[in-house]
Scaffold this motif. Structure first.
Motif, PDB file in Angstrom:
ATOM      1  N   UNK A   1       0.828  -1.186   0.000  1.00 56.14           N
ATOM      2  CA  UNK A   1       0.000   0.000   0.000  1.00 56.14           C
ATOM      3  C   UNK A   1       0.869   1.244   0.000  1.00 56.14           C
ATOM      4  N   UNK A   2       0.377   2.305   0.638  1.00 58.60           N
ATOM      5  CA  UNK A   2       1.028   3.610   0.572  1.00 58.60           C
ATOM      6  C   UNK A   2       2.362   3.654   1.320  1.00 58.60           C
ATOM      7  N   UNK A   3       2.476   2.961   2.447  1.00 58.69           N
ATOM      8  CA  UNK A   3       3.691   3.022   3.264  1.00 58.69           C
ATOM      9  C   UNK A   3       4.641   1.899   2.859  1.00 58.69           C
ATOM     10  N   UNK A   4       5.215   2.042   1.668  1.00 60.82           N
ATOM     11  CA  UNK A   4       6.035   0.966   1.083  1.00 60.82           C
ATOM     12  C   UNK A   4       7.202   0.610   1.995  1.00 60.82           C
ATOM     13  N   UNK A   5       7.864   1.603   2.584  1.00 60.27           N
ATOM     14  CA  UNK A   5       9.062   1.357   3.386  1.00 60.27           C
ATOM     15  C   UNK A   5       8.768   0.581   4.658  1.00 60.27           C
ATOM     16  N   UNK A   6       7.542   0.677   5.183  1.00 59.42           N
ATOM     17  CA  UNK A   6       7.202  -0.076   6.390  1.00 59.42           C
ATOM     18  C   UNK A   6       6.440  -1.357   6.070  1.00 59.42           C
ATOM     19  N   UNK A   7       5.689  -1.378   4.973  1.00 62.73           N
ATOM     20  CA  UNK A   7       4.939  -2.576   4.607  1.00 62.73           C
ATOM     21  C   UNK A   7       5.824  -3.630   3.945  1.00 62.73           C
ATOM     22  N   UNK A   8       6.798  -3.189   3.171  1.00 63.43           N
ATOM     23  CA  UNK A   8       7.702  -4.091   2.459  1.00 63.43           C
ATOM     24  C   UNK A   8       9.148  -3.658   2.695  1.00 63.43           C
TER      25      UNK A   8
END
Length: 299
Positions: A276-283
């Motif tokens: 989703x929007x928070x790429x650095x924390x989600x992936x």
């Protein structure tokens, strides 16, 4: 803020605030490369600690709090041009005093670093723009809802952070989103009064045990300006640009590609599957891999 004022405040030719502030920063020590991380709305520099540590073998990183967020000063208006000037001053007087650095920005921070690269290209070696485009962001009820929920919290009723978490469980059921927002709830220091210790309207509330550290009233009122992008016609950044989006996010679309390419002709787009929007924390692993490959590439 009216549409006319949003345009004026964000226009590239508009002057910076009378006193461009220095921003609060935190350094993550590492290798000889230099990377600057810039957060999104209601974030703070240390949100990128994990990403900074992931590239520490090659880069020393600077984590920046943007104006009206974290430990940085509050301002009287929201303007991407003003924020880019404040970031430029902060870098020139310290981290980038010896030459250009790699700059990474997410969402609101992504728009800020794009404006930085267009107005101050001598400061930027490589640019990474995370899940945002140089266009008007799509209409969404998410951020008005989230900021409205925070503004609705009676700070005088809180005795612990858990009290705030309980009050926000119904309007913000996602625990990760709620935890991200609650990082901005800070205890009131002794002797602290006025707007910083008050409610969302800025009214003094010295009896409150907690305060919202970001400038909630300004950010909520100026969400149209947050969603906008300044007029950068005639400007380009000639350096390499990595444009990262999440496949489950609406902020990087094929329709935005012409505008991105006009400003950043050497852009390369990568969509992270399932994010989703928070790429650095989600992936985080995928994001760190993209950063490492891009920032260490030759040419």
């Amino acid at each position: 803020m009216t549409a006319e004022n949003v345009t004026a405040a964000n226009r590239a030719g508009a002057p910076a605030a009378p006193e461009t502030p220095l921003l609060h920063t935190q350094t993550v020590q590492g290798g000889p490369g230099r990377a600057v991380f810039v957060h999104g709305l209601f974030g703070r520099g240390k949100n990128f600690t994990t990403a900074a540590k992931a590239i520490a073998d090659t880069h020393t990183s600077l984590l920046v709090d943007l104006p009206n967020h974290g430990e940085s000063p509050w301002t009287e208006r929201f303007s991407y041009v003003d924020m880019a000037h404040a970031l430029a001053r902060t870098l020139r007087e310290g981290f980038a005093a010896d030459g250009p650095v790699d700059v990474i920005g997410h969402s609101m921070g992504g728009k800020t670093v794009m404006v930085l690269a267009l107005l101050h290209p001598d400061l930027v070696r490589r640019l990474v723009v995370v899940d945002i485009s140089p266009t008007q962001s799509p209409d969404s009820e998410e951020f008005p809802h989230l900021l409205g929920a925070l503004a609705g919290v009676d700070l005088t009723a809180l005795r612990t952070r858990a009290d705030a978490d309980a009050l926000l469980q119904e309007p913000i059921p996602n625990p990760l989103t709620r935890g991200f927002l609650l990082q901005n709830l800070r205890p009131v220091r002794r002797g602290e009064t006025g707007a910083s210790a008050g409610d969302a309207s800025g009214a003094p509330a010295p009896e409150a045990a907690f305060r919202w550290q970001p400038n909630l009233a300004l950010l909520r009122a100026e969400l149209p300006a947050v969603a906008s992008f300044p007029d950068m016609e005639g400007r380009t950044f000639s350096g390499p640009v990595l444009w990262v989006g999440g496949t489950r996010s609406p902020y990087v679309t094929p329709e935005a590609e012409p505008a991105m390419r006009a400003l950043f002709p050497r852009e390369r787009k990568v969509m992270v599957k399932g994010s989703g929007h928070w790429v650095h924390s989600e992936k985080p692993e995928e994001f760190a891999g993209l950063l490492r490959a891009f920032l260490t590439a030759e040419g």
